[in-house]
Design an enzyme around this catalytic site. Structure first.
Site, short mmCIF file in Angstrom:
data_model
loop_
_atom_site.label_atom_id
_atom_site.label_comp_id
_atom_site.label_asym_id
_atom_site.label_seq_id
_atom_site.Cartn_x
_atom_site.Cartn_y
_atom_site.Cartn_z
N GLN A 1 -17.89 24.44 43.36
CA GLN A 1 -18.75 24.01 42.25
C GLN A 1 -19.44 22.68 42.50
O GLN A 1 -20.08 22.15 41.61
CB GLN A 1 -17.96 24.00 40.93
CG GLN A 1 -16.90 22.91 40.82
CD GLN A 1 -16.05 23.09 39.56
OE1 GLN A 1 -15.22 23.98 39.48
NE2 GLN A 1 -16.28 22.24 38.57
N ARG B 1 -14.87 10.78 35.87
CA ARG B 1 -15.91 10.05 36.61
C ARG B 1 -16.18 8.65 36.03
O ARG B 1 -16.88 7.87 36.66
CB ARG B 1 -17.21 10.86 36.66
CG ARG B 1 -17.07 12.10 37.57
CD ARG B 1 -18.39 12.83 37.74
NE ARG B 1 -18.34 13.81 38.80
CZ ARG B 1 -18.25 15.14 38.62
NH1 ARG B 1 -18.16 15.64 37.41
NH2 ARG B 1 -18.22 15.96 39.66
N HIS C 1 -7.57 14.43 28.68
CA HIS C 1 -6.85 15.63 29.13
C HIS C 1 -5.50 15.71 28.41
O HIS C 1 -5.05 16.80 28.05
CB HIS C 1 -6.57 15.57 30.64
CG HIS C 1 -7.75 15.76 31.51
ND1 HIS C 1 -8.28 14.74 32.27
CD2 HIS C 1 -8.51 16.86 31.79
CE1 HIS C 1 -9.31 15.20 32.98
NE2 HIS C 1 -9.47 16.47 32.70
N SER D 1 -13.86 10.69 30.77
CA SER D 1 -14.20 11.52 31.92
C SER D 1 -13.55 10.94 33.16
O SER D 1 -13.43 9.71 33.28
CB SER D 1 -15.73 11.52 32.11
OG SER D 1 -16.07 11.93 33.41
N LYS E 1 -16.70 18.61 26.10
CA LYS E 1 -17.61 17.68 26.78
C LYS E 1 -18.49 18.47 27.76
O LYS E 1 -19.66 18.20 27.91
CB LYS E 1 -16.85 16.58 27.52
CG LYS E 1 -17.82 15.57 28.13
CD LYS E 1 -17.10 14.39 28.70
CE LYS E 1 -16.42 14.71 30.00
NZ LYS E 1 -17.38 15.05 31.09
N GLY F 1 -7.79 17.75 37.84
CA GLY F 1 -6.94 16.57 38.03
C GLY F 1 -7.64 15.28 37.68
O GLY F 1 -8.61 15.28 36.90
N ALA F 2 -7.15 14.15 38.24
CA ALA F 2 -7.59 12.80 37.84
C ALA F 2 -7.51 12.73 36.31
O ALA F 2 -8.46 12.35 35.63
CB ALA F 2 -9.00 12.49 38.35
#
Ligand code: PAF
Length: 286
Positions: free
Chosen positions: A59, A188, A32, A186, A150, A26-27
């Site tokens: 993870q 993040r 994506h 990303s 990635k 998600g996010a």
């Protein structure tokens, strides 16, 4: 688009061939979006495109960002609809980690691909990835699964697991999508403050430099890439900057075979990874 939260409903839903799966946490961002649209084209008009969203606790290490990992369910659903998703699978932790269920005992170490890059710095991470991806494959029985390049080492480990366990899934690696200044997209990246965001493209610049550098010795290329990051991204802390054999994920001293230059750099709490392929690109790609 149908949203499914439980594995039994998911298993019952067998219409559409081929079944193409895009596993995510998600996010979702436009990288994506590109990956899901690509998966849509692989599924074709009569195929079934499934996107899974599951922030997989196994993870994440104890000091990592599981709780803080960005979650944006509303925006994720809109993006999935826009990219042509048929089923959005959003299981709960209990659904995925039923205590009764026994899994296979595949560990990432079995792949032989985790002694470099993210392997040493994230103990247990790839085991968690293997466990959840194998579960997703067994629940959803996809014909094809698409993963972003990635996370190149993840793609390599999952491909190896799939071959080792003889799972009937074709694994496709999709190209990394970048911002205009080269930063790999990303989830993040949203942790970055404006100053860190300005410096983060130095990662890709350094990796490109490694790719284009004429020297045969990996060490010479790595040294000058280090200099680029140190100079242009003083807020970044390099976790690794390595050149590995793309097949074995082992470090190489001489660039005499298909290789991968990869880096992980911390900017505050954001741990960013990126890589570039050096030499011929494998066939099963976007
Ligand atoms: O790359 C990710 O988002 C995750 O590692 C994956 C493959 C969805 C497994 O949780």
């Amino acid at each position: 688009m149908i949203v499914i939260e439980n594995a039994e409903d998911m298993c019952r839903n067998t219409i559409g061939k081929p079944r193409v799966l895009v596993p995510t946490m998600g996010a979702l961002h436009s990288g994506h979006g590109r990956l899901i649209s690509h998966a849509r084209s692989l599924a074709g008009p009569s195929g079934m495109l499934i996107v899974s969203i599951f922030v997989n606790p196994t993870q994440f290490g104890p000091d990592e960002d599981f709780e803080a990992y960005p979650r944006s369910p509303g925006e994720d659903q809109s993006l999935c609809v826009a990219a042509g998703t048929d089923i959005l699978f959003q299981p709960t932790v209990e659904e995925m980690y039923d205590e009764e269920a026994s899994g296979s005992h595949y560990t990432a170490a079995d792949s032989g691909l985790i002694t470099t890059l993210c392997g040493p710095g994230r103990p247990g991470h790839f085991d968690g990835v293997c466990t959840v991806v194998e579960k997703l494959f067994r629940m959803m029985k996809p014909d094809i699964a698409v993963f972003g390049k990635k996370d190149y080492q993840q793609l390599a480990v999952i491909s190896k697991m799939t071959r080792d366990l003889k799972l009937p899934v074709r694994i496709i690696g999709a190209e990394t999508v970048r911002e205009e200044d080269g930063l790999a997209m990303s989830s993040r990246n949203r942790y970055l403050n404006p100053q860190q965001r300005c410096q983060a493209p130095a990662i890709y610049k350094a990796l490109q430099h490694i790719k284009e550098h004429g020297a045969m010795e990996a060490s010479a290329r790595i040294m000058s890439a280090h200099e680029i990051i140190t100079k242009e991204a003083p807020l970044g802390k390099i976790s690794y900057l390595q050149i590995v054999d793309r097949q074995t994920m082992r470090e190489i001293k001489t660039i005499d075979r298909p290789a991968l230059a990869a880096a992980a750099v911390h900017f505050g709490k954001a741990r960013l990874i990126d890589n570039v392929e050096i030499g011929p690109i494998p066939q099963d790609n976007e």
